[in-house]
Motif scaffolding. Sequence first.
Motif, PDB file in Angstrom:
ATOM      1  N   ARG A 120       0.176   3.198 -12.711  1.00 40.52           N
ATOM      2  CA  ARG A 120      -1.049   3.067 -11.920  1.00 40.52           C
ATOM      3  C   ARG A 120      -2.264   3.530 -12.726  1.00 40.52           C
ATOM      4  O   ARG A 120      -3.311   2.886 -12.730  1.00 40.52           O
ATOM      5  CB  ARG A 120      -0.937   3.864 -10.626  1.00 40.52           C
ATOM      6  CG  ARG A 120      -2.134   3.608  -9.723  1.00 40.52           C
ATOM      7  CD  ARG A 120      -1.939   4.208  -8.408  1.00 40.52           C
ATOM      8  NE  ARG A 120      -1.089   3.317  -7.619  1.00 40.52           N
ATOM      9  CZ  ARG A 120      -1.045   3.325  -6.316  1.00 40.52           C
ATOM     10  NH1 ARG A 120      -1.772   4.170  -5.638  1.00 40.52           N
ATOM     11  NH2 ARG A 120      -0.263   2.505  -5.660  1.00 40.52           N
ATOM     12  N   ILE A 121      -2.114   4.628 -13.435  1.00 43.87           N
ATOM     13  CA  ILE A 121      -3.211   5.105 -14.288  1.00 43.87           C
ATOM     14  C   ILE A 121      -3.506   4.073 -15.367  1.00 43.87           C
ATOM     15  O   ILE A 121      -4.671   3.751 -15.628  1.00 43.87           O
ATOM     16  CB  ILE A 121      -2.863   6.480 -14.898  1.00 43.87           C
ATOM     17  CG1 ILE A 121      -2.852   7.545 -13.803  1.00 43.87           C
ATOM     18  CG2 ILE A 121      -3.846   6.843 -16.009  1.00 43.87           C
ATOM     19  CD1 ILE A 121      -2.296   8.876 -14.248  1.00 43.87           C
ATOM     20  N   ALA A 171       0.791  -1.217   0.000  1.00 39.56           N
ATOM     21  CA  ALA A 171       0.000   0.000   0.000  1.00 39.56           C
ATOM     22  C   ALA A 171       0.828   1.274   0.000  1.00 39.56           C
ATOM     23  O   ALA A 171       0.356   2.323  -0.410  1.00 39.56           O
ATOM     24  CB  ALA A 171      -0.925  -0.003   1.200  1.00 39.56           C
ATOM     25  N   ASP A 172       2.092   1.220   0.471  1.00 40.43           N
ATOM     26  CA  ASP A 172       2.860   2.445   0.665  1.00 40.43           C
ATOM     27  C   ASP A 172       3.901   2.713  -0.422  1.00 40.43           C
ATOM     28  O   ASP A 172       4.753   3.569  -0.230  1.00 40.43           O
ATOM     29  CB  ASP A 172       3.574   2.388   2.023  1.00 40.43           C
ATOM     30  CG  ASP A 172       2.584   2.375   3.155  1.00 40.43           C
ATOM     31  OD1 ASP A 172       1.449   2.829   2.940  1.00 40.43           O
ATOM     32  OD2 ASP A 172       2.951   1.911   4.239  1.00 40.43           O
ATOM     33  N   LEU A 175     -10.743   6.344 -11.304  1.00 38.80           N
ATOM     34  CA  LEU A 175      -9.370   6.846 -11.467  1.00 38.80           C
ATOM     35  C   LEU A 175      -8.969   7.703 -10.268  1.00 38.80           C
ATOM     36  O   LEU A 175      -7.850   7.595  -9.764  1.00 38.80           O
ATOM     37  CB  LEU A 175      -9.247   7.646 -12.765  1.00 38.80           C
ATOM     38  CG  LEU A 175      -9.304   6.813 -14.038  1.00 38.80           C
ATOM     39  CD1 LEU A 175      -9.433   7.709 -15.259  1.00 38.80           C
ATOM     40  CD2 LEU A 175      -8.067   5.945 -14.160  1.00 38.80           C
ATOM     41  N   ARG A 176      -9.875   8.536  -9.817  1.00 42.32           N
ATOM     42  CA  ARG A 176      -9.583   9.378  -8.648  1.00 42.32           C
ATOM     43  C   ARG A 176      -9.306   8.505  -7.422  1.00 42.32           C
ATOM     44  O   ARG A 176      -8.352   8.762  -6.688  1.00 42.32           O
ATOM     45  CB  ARG A 176     -10.762  10.312  -8.373  1.00 42.32           C
ATOM     46  CG  ARG A 176     -10.486  11.312  -7.257  1.00 42.32           C
ATOM     47  CD  ARG A 176     -11.622  12.287  -7.064  1.00 42.32           C
ATOM     48  NE  ARG A 176     -11.729  13.137  -8.244  1.00 42.32           N
ATOM     49  CZ  ARG A 176     -12.874  13.547  -8.773  1.00 42.32           C
ATOM     50  NH1 ARG A 176     -14.022  13.208  -8.227  1.00 42.32           N
ATOM     51  NH2 ARG A 176     -12.886  14.316  -9.836  1.00 42.32           N
ATOM     52  N   ASP A 177     -10.123   7.493  -7.214  1.00 37.29           N
ATOM     53  CA  ASP A 177      -9.907   6.590  -6.079  1.00 37.29           C
ATOM     54  C   ASP A 177      -8.555   5.889  -6.175  1.00 37.29           C
ATOM     55  O   ASP A 177      -7.862   5.721  -5.177  1.00 37.29           O
ATOM     56  CB  ASP A 177     -11.027   5.544  -5.997  1.00 37.29           C
ATOM     57  CG  ASP A 177     -12.355   6.133  -5.564  1.00 37.29           C
ATOM     58  OD1 ASP A 177     -12.384   7.310  -5.107  1.00 37.29           O
ATOM     59  OD2 ASP A 177     -13.376   5.434  -5.705  1.00 37.29           O
ATOM     60  N   ALA A 178      -8.183   5.478  -7.377  1.00 36.96           N
ATOM     61  CA  ALA A 178      -6.913   4.778  -7.566  1.00 36.96           C
ATOM     62  C   ALA A 178      -5.725   5.677  -7.279  1.00 36.96           C
ATOM     63  O   ALA A 178      -4.676   5.217  -6.836  1.00 36.96           O
ATOM     64  CB  ALA A 178      -6.819   4.228  -8.992  1.00 36.96           C
ATOM     65  N   LEU A 179      -5.896   6.971  -7.522  1.00 39.87           N
ATOM     66  CA  LEU A 179      -4.784   7.908  -7.325  1.00 39.87           C
ATOM     67  C   LEU A 179      -4.837   8.590  -5.967  1.00 39.87           C
ATOM     68  O   LEU A 179      -3.936   9.351  -5.632  1.00 39.87           O
ATOM     69  CB  LEU A 179      -4.793   8.952  -8.440  1.00 39.87           C
ATOM     70  CG  LEU A 179      -4.605   8.387  -9.848  1.00 39.87           C
ATOM     71  CD1 LEU A 179      -4.742   9.477 -10.882  1.00 39.87           C
ATOM     72  CD2 LEU A 179      -3.260   7.687  -9.974  1.00 39.87           C
TER      73      LEU A 179
END
Length: 184
Positions: A125-126, A100-101, A176-180
């Motif tokens: 990630r995107i 996670a980090d 996408l916002r949640d992933a970033l």
Amino acid sequence: MARARAGDERAFRGLVEAHARPLFQLCFRITRDAALAEDAVQEAFYKAWRGLAGYDGRAAFSTWLHRIAVNAALEQLRRDARHRQDANATLAAADEDEGADVLAALPDDAPDPEARASGVQIGLRIDRQMQRLSPSERAAFVLRHWEGEPLERIAETLGMNTGQCKQAIFRAVRKLRDALETLR
């Protein structure tokens, strides 16, 4: 255009050369796979060639071709569902390995090597999140935010009504916002 509609292969070749690159970029954004994008572009041009006599000129040729390419890209995704499942399984395994980090301490200033590496990770990630979007969410997002298409045209291209189109874009943006989010 008139010569291509009359069956002139050289004239059509000129149209292919003029539109191949933008169509590939569009199809790649939708499929996230170069091979699928190439197949989609070939299929789009094949369908355009076969349907050129029926092109009525109400929309610009590029718009007409664009719609064919979007549908061809979506069809490639449907045909290659097994590929997508494998990719998602691979991505899930990568997420488990990643922890996670990994991107918690991203520098936001000068592009030193560490920042460049972080930029690459953000891009990855995107890209992974784009793979996870449904085909309709991805296509609607790409058409809206990369291609700058109006909602009405996106809805028409994807065979949706405007409300469904807005929802698909909203879901894509939210995912996408949640992933970033962890990168803040």
